[in-house]
Design a protein around this motif. Structure first.
Motif, PDB file in Angstrom:
ATOM      1  N   ALA A  51       0.835  -1.210   0.000  1.00  0.00           N
ATOM      2  CA  ALA A  51       0.000   0.000   0.000  1.00  0.00           C
ATOM      3  C   ALA A  51       0.865   1.253   0.000  1.00  0.00           C
ATOM      4  N   GLU A  52       2.000   1.198   0.696  1.00  0.00           N
ATOM      5  CA  GLU A  52       2.906   2.345   0.729  1.00  0.00           C
ATOM      6  C   GLU A  52       3.616   2.526  -0.606  1.00  0.00           C
ATOM      7  N   ALA A  53       3.935   1.413  -1.256  1.00  0.00           N
ATOM      8  CA  ALA A  53       4.640   1.477  -2.540  1.00  0.00           C
ATOM      9  C   ALA A  53       3.737   1.955  -3.670  1.00  0.00           C
ATOM     10  N   TYR A  54       2.415   1.760  -3.509  1.00  0.00           N
ATOM     11  CA  TYR A  54       1.451   2.179  -4.508  1.00  0.00           C
ATOM     12  C   TYR A  54       0.522   3.235  -3.905  1.00  0.00           C
ATOM     13  N   PRO A  55       1.009   4.455  -3.728  1.00  0.00           N
ATOM     14  CA  PRO A  55       0.168   5.508  -3.141  1.00  0.00           C
ATOM     15  C   PRO A  55      -0.987   5.866  -4.063  1.00  0.00           C
ATOM     16  N   ASN A  79      -0.185   9.275  -7.554  1.00  0.00           N
ATOM     17  CA  ASN A  79       1.188   9.109  -8.034  1.00  0.00           C
ATOM     18  C   ASN A  79       1.158   9.055  -9.558  1.00  0.00           C
ATOM     19  N   ASP A  80       1.844   9.950 -10.195  1.00  0.00           N
ATOM     20  CA  ASP A  80       1.863   9.985 -11.663  1.00  0.00           C
ATOM     21  C   ASP A  80       2.878   9.009 -12.253  1.00  0.00           C
ATOM     22  N   ILE A  81       3.723   8.443 -11.405  1.00  0.00           N
ATOM     23  CA  ILE A  81       4.766   7.536 -11.867  1.00  0.00           C
ATOM     24  C   ILE A  81       4.431   6.112 -11.416  1.00  0.00           C
ATOM     25  N   THR A  82       4.444   5.176 -12.361  1.00  0.00           N
ATOM     26  CA  THR A  82       4.162   3.781 -12.020  1.00  0.00           C
ATOM     27  C   THR A  82       5.279   3.228 -11.150  1.00  0.00           C
ATOM     28  N   PRO A  83       4.947   2.721  -9.978  1.00  0.00           N
ATOM     29  CA  PRO A  83       5.995   2.183  -9.100  1.00  0.00           C
ATOM     30  C   PRO A  83       6.652   0.949  -9.717  1.00  0.00           C
ATOM     31  N   SER A  84       7.902   0.754  -9.390  1.00  0.00           N
ATOM     32  CA  SER A  84       8.591  -0.480  -9.771  1.00  0.00           C
ATOM     33  C   SER A  84       8.396  -1.493  -8.652  1.00  0.00           C
ATOM     34  N   ASN A  85       8.031  -2.715  -9.030  1.00  0.00           N
ATOM     35  CA  ASN A  85       7.837  -3.720  -7.981  1.00  0.00           C
ATOM     36  C   ASN A  85       9.106  -4.512  -7.696  1.00  0.00           C
ATOM     37  N   ASP A  86      10.228  -4.097  -8.273  1.00  0.00           N
ATOM     38  CA  ASP A  86      11.479  -4.811  -8.022  1.00  0.00           C
ATOM     39  C   ASP A  86      11.838  -4.830  -6.542  1.00  0.00           C
ATOM     40  N   GLN A  87      11.631  -3.704  -5.869  1.00  0.00           N
ATOM     41  CA  GLN A  87      11.982  -3.642  -4.454  1.00  0.00           C
ATOM     42  C   GLN A  87      11.084  -4.535  -3.620  1.00  0.00           C
ATOM     43  N   LEU A  88       9.799  -4.595  -3.966  1.00  0.00           N
ATOM     44  CA  LEU A  88       8.893  -5.498  -3.265  1.00  0.00           C
ATOM     45  C   LEU A  88       9.304  -6.944  -3.494  1.00  0.00           C
ATOM     46  N   TRP A  96      -4.298   1.496  -9.962  1.00  0.00           N
ATOM     47  CA  TRP A  96      -4.477   1.290  -8.534  1.00  0.00           C
ATOM     48  C   TRP A  96      -5.002   2.542  -7.859  1.00  0.00           C
ATOM     49  N   GLY A  97      -5.676   2.272  -6.728  1.00  0.00           N
ATOM     50  CA  GLY A  97      -6.092   3.336  -5.824  1.00  0.00           C
ATOM     51  C   GLY A  97      -5.590   2.978  -4.442  1.00  0.00           C
ATOM     52  N   LYS A  98      -6.482   2.973  -3.471  1.00  0.00           N
ATOM     53  CA  LYS A  98      -6.097   2.563  -2.126  1.00  0.00           C
ATOM     54  C   LYS A  98      -6.050   1.049  -2.060  1.00  0.00           C
ATOM     55  N   ILE A  99      -4.897   0.498  -1.696  1.00  0.00           N
ATOM     56  CA  ILE A  99      -4.708  -0.960  -1.641  1.00  0.00           C
ATOM     57  C   ILE A  99      -4.926  -1.445  -0.221  1.00  0.00           C
ATOM     58  N   THR A 100      -5.888  -2.349  -0.046  1.00  0.00           N
ATOM     59  CA  THR A 100      -6.120  -2.971   1.264  1.00  0.00           C
ATOM     60  C   THR A 100      -6.426  -4.450   1.057  1.00  0.00           C
ATOM     61  N   ILE A 101      -6.318  -5.217   2.133  1.00  0.00           N
ATOM     62  CA  ILE A 101      -6.715  -6.627   2.096  1.00  0.00           C
ATOM     63  C   ILE A 101      -7.654  -6.903   3.265  1.00  0.00           C
ATOM     64  N   SER A 102      -8.488  -7.936   3.104  1.00  0.00           N
ATOM     65  CA  SER A 102      -9.418  -8.331   4.162  1.00  0.00           C
ATOM     66  C   SER A 102      -9.594  -9.837   4.156  1.00  0.00           C
ATOM     67  N   ASP A 103     -10.233 -10.340   5.211  1.00  0.00           N
ATOM     68  CA  ASP A 103     -10.560 -11.774   5.320  1.00  0.00           C
ATOM     69  C   ASP A 103      -9.326 -12.656   5.170  1.00  0.00           C
ATOM     70  N   ASN A 132      -8.912  -3.001  -4.575  1.00  0.00           N
ATOM     71  CA  ASN A 132      -8.196  -2.020  -5.392  1.00  0.00           C
ATOM     72  C   ASN A 132      -9.171  -1.385  -6.381  1.00  0.00           C
ATOM     73  N   LEU A 133      -9.345  -0.069  -6.281  1.00  0.00           N
ATOM     74  CA  LEU A 133     -10.214   0.682  -7.194  1.00  0.00           C
ATOM     75  C   LEU A 133     -11.623   0.102  -7.270  1.00  0.00           C
ATOM     76  N   GLY A 134     -12.163  -0.274  -6.136  1.00  0.00           N
ATOM     77  CA  GLY A 134     -13.529  -0.780  -6.085  1.00  0.00           C
ATOM     78  C   GLY A 134     -13.680  -2.247  -6.421  1.00  0.00           C
ATOM     79  N   SER A 135     -12.616  -2.887  -6.872  1.00  0.00           N
ATOM     80  CA  SER A 135     -12.691  -4.316  -7.190  1.00  0.00           C
ATOM     81  C   SER A 135     -12.207  -5.142  -6.001  1.00  0.00           C
ATOM     82  N   ALA A 136     -12.781  -6.322  -5.886  1.00  0.00           N
ATOM     83  CA  ALA A 136     -12.390  -7.246  -4.814  1.00  0.00           C
ATOM     84  C   ALA A 136     -11.917  -8.543  -5.461  1.00  0.00           C
ATOM     85  N   THR A 137     -10.642  -8.846  -5.325  1.00  0.00           N
ATOM     86  CA  THR A 137     -10.046 -10.012  -5.968  1.00  0.00           C
ATOM     87  C   THR A 137      -9.623 -11.031  -4.918  1.00  0.00           C
ATOM     88  N   LYS A 138     -10.083 -12.259  -5.095  1.00  0.00           N
ATOM     89  CA  LYS A 138      -9.666 -13.337  -4.196  1.00  0.00           C
ATOM     90  C   LYS A 138      -8.247 -13.758  -4.572  1.00  0.00           C
TER      91      LYS A 138
END
Length: 211
Positions: free
Chosen positions: A66-70, A73-82, A123-130, A149-155
């Protein structure tokens, strides 16, 4: 007698060097407890394969996502660090091989048309549940949760491996859209490319029972 003592000293010295080298190459993760477990209030040790500990680990990982994908943000984050911080060596090798093959195709056949960390392109606000955890043994576990993410819920299902002293992600599975990312990457590398991967995209979903 002197010869025996000398050999013993050499053996002890080599053992000490070996242990020192091993200690130096193990990354010191800040989000996961050490292999031996962590101390709790009464001084006892908590098993590193304890479901509660793994749950905390997954929550910590996705707090970092969630911190890496604020949200703004106009710049697409790199997921290499993650990937470097939270994925297994095998996963990182597969990603590198897929990227190399995509580069060889001169952009005509890019594999990563979505991001496995956020299960989408935007992406928008990234959260997880359940969040639920199923421990298979001391080095293998699975985590199940809903990614928002952005109103979608993905299992989502994560295949976790205890490697280098901490729990790391060995595979991402999008159960909602039936995509096993690891299997898809292997198929992409073994076959002719994305067309073959898409033709078998509905195969390979690994199901585990969750208590």
């Amino acid at each position: 007698m002197k010869r025996i003592i000398l050999l013993c000293c050499i053996a002890m010295a080599l053992t000490g060097c070996s242990n020192k080298d091993k200690a130096n190459i193990i990354p010191q993760g800040s989000d996961a407890p050490p292999v031996e477990g962590i101390s709790v209030n009464n001084g006892d040790k908590q098993d590193s394969a304890d479901p509660e500990l793994i749950t905390d680990r997954v929550n910590a990982i996705y707090a970092a996502v969630a911190e890496a994908y604020p949200e703004i943000n106009d710049i697409t984050p790199s997921n290499d660090q993650l990937d470097d911080a939270y994925c297994t060596s095998e996963w990182k090798t597969l990603v590198q091989m897929v990227n190399s093959k995509s580069a060889e195709n001169m952009g005509r056949e890019s594999f990563f048309d979505a991001d496995y960390w956020i299960m989408g392109q935007d992406w928008g606000k990234i959260t997880i549940s359940d969040l639920k955890v199923n421990v298979k043994d001391n080095t293998h576990a699975n985590a199940f949760f809903t990614l928002h993410n952005l109103g979608s819920a993905t299992k989502v299902q994560l295949e976790l491996l205890f490697e280098r002293g901490e729990w790391l992600i060995g595979n991402f599975i999008d159960e909602t859209h039936k995509k096993d990312w690891k299997k898809s990457m292997v198929q992409y590398l073994e076959k002719k490319g994305k067309q073959a991967q898409e033709e078998s995209s509905d195969d390979g979903i690994i199901e585990y029972s969750v208590p």
